[in-house]
Design a protein around this motif. Structure first.
Motif, mmCIF file in Angstrom:
data_model
loop_
_atom_site.group_PDB
_atom_site.id
_atom_site.type_symbol
_atom_site.label_atom_id
_atom_site.label_comp_id
_atom_site.label_asym_id
_atom_site.label_seq_id
_atom_site.Cartn_x
_atom_site.Cartn_y
_atom_site.Cartn_z
ATOM 1 N N ASP A 18 0.588 -1.285 0.139
ATOM 2 C CA ASP A 18 0.038 -0.010 0.012
ATOM 3 C C ASP A 18 0.653 1.168 0.003
ATOM 4 O O ASP A 18 0.569 2.319 0.881
ATOM 5 N N GLY A 21 -1.141 4.424 -0.788
ATOM 6 C CA GLY A 21 -2.140 4.772 0.512
ATOM 7 C C GLY A 21 -1.391 5.529 1.543
ATOM 8 O O GLY A 21 -1.614 6.534 1.959
ATOM 9 N N ARG A 22 -0.020 4.906 1.837
ATOM 10 C CA ARG A 22 0.737 5.709 2.646
ATOM 11 C C ARG A 22 1.194 6.907 2.234
ATOM 12 O O ARG A 22 1.383 7.969 3.101
#
Lengths: 201, 201
Positions: A18, A21-22
């Motif tokens: 991810d 997203g991070r």
């Protein structure tokens, strides 16, 4: 972690769980903390524990982190519209598209509020948001034309649909107690029907 | 004309009959002929038979020539809204504001078509147009709140009103045979009522 590990991580483009997203969370944190203008891509990557090179694998620049997914949203709207029953009226088809938008946008209440605060504080970001919304309206109008809705009704239903999306999304976002976004959008569509029915014409 | 005359004209800021209108026409001519990007303020002033200094007395830059009057339009919309009968429904009050907009925008069919061609060809100008429309919607929403219309209805009626203005104006502008703009706007509002009434809700 040794220098070799770092080299390996950066050099080989190791898959990061991810990463996108991070990076988005890290960017929003920094924009809220120190302001959009004063944040650099290097700082965002650093906060996310990633490299600037990884950042640029996902986003063109620090502005686009805030608008990632708007292409997905547009595609979602347009395919939901195409999938509405053939007999649906233009506004009913638009309502089906708005349901899809609600499912897409409605899951991140806290994120939406923080994102909006950043966008409202910066003229360039506000413009970008307007452009994305205009692009949504235009894609929706094209989708309605493909369903056989003639002009000017196609443009009118699409522009109106995006007006409803904007107003309902802002209402949902600004409420302290979260309601389902789809419900707010449906209520807004019903309000619109009432408002226009009360016009002498 | 002697050099003294020129010095007098430029130095004393002599009043030029309809300098603003001449500059606007000259700018649009040049934007259509050679493109917005490739036109300079000096060339616009020269084409209008005026100086760059006179240009800057009326417009901040070459972009603003195309958006001159949008503040007047906004003021006209807002005061028409304020002047609508107290008993008028929100959409009827918006219809009164749209009539005022039609009176303001509807007198320059050929100009509007040429202006649109210039704006459509340039991303920066398209963005500027979106910003002006968003500002109109926001002013209209404020005006509705002053009339006692609560949110979210105020925002919804305003955004919808501007959607009607956009769609109707584009329709009017693109028709070869000119109809009265107010008539196109009223028809568009009636279409909207029909569209929303046909929604299952």
């Amino acid at each position: 972690m040794s220098l070799d590990d770092v080299t390996y991580t950066r050099g080989m483009g190791r898959w990061e769980p991810d990463a996108s997203g991070r990076l988005r969370e890290a960017a929003l944190d920094l924009y809220v903390e120190r302001g959009y203008e004063r944040t650099t891509v290097a700082e965002i990557a650093d906060r996310a524990g990633l490299t600037a090179r990884t950042f640029f694998r996902y986003f063109a620049d620090k502005r686009e982190v805030l608008f990632a997914g708007s292409a997905d949203l547009q595609e979602g709207l347009v395919s939901a519209l195409a999938g509405a029953p053939a007999a649906a009226s233009p506004m009913d088809a638009v309502a089906v598209a708005l349901d899809a938008a609600a499912a897409w946008l409605g899951g991140r209440h806290a994120y939406s509020r923080r994102r909006y605060a950043v966008i409202a504080a910066n003229a360039e970001l506000r413009e970008r948001e307007l452009i994305k919304l205009a692009s949504l309206a235009s894609a929706l109008a094209d989708g309605l034309r493909r369903r056989g809705v003639p002009d000017p009704q196609a443009g009118l239903a699409a522009e109106t649909g995006i007006a409803v999306l904007r107003v309902a999304f802002a209402e949902w976002r600004d409420e302290a107690v979260e309601r389902p976004l789809a419900e707010v959008m449906r209520a807004s569509l019903a309000d619109l029907t009432t408002l226009t029915a009360a016009a002498a014409g």
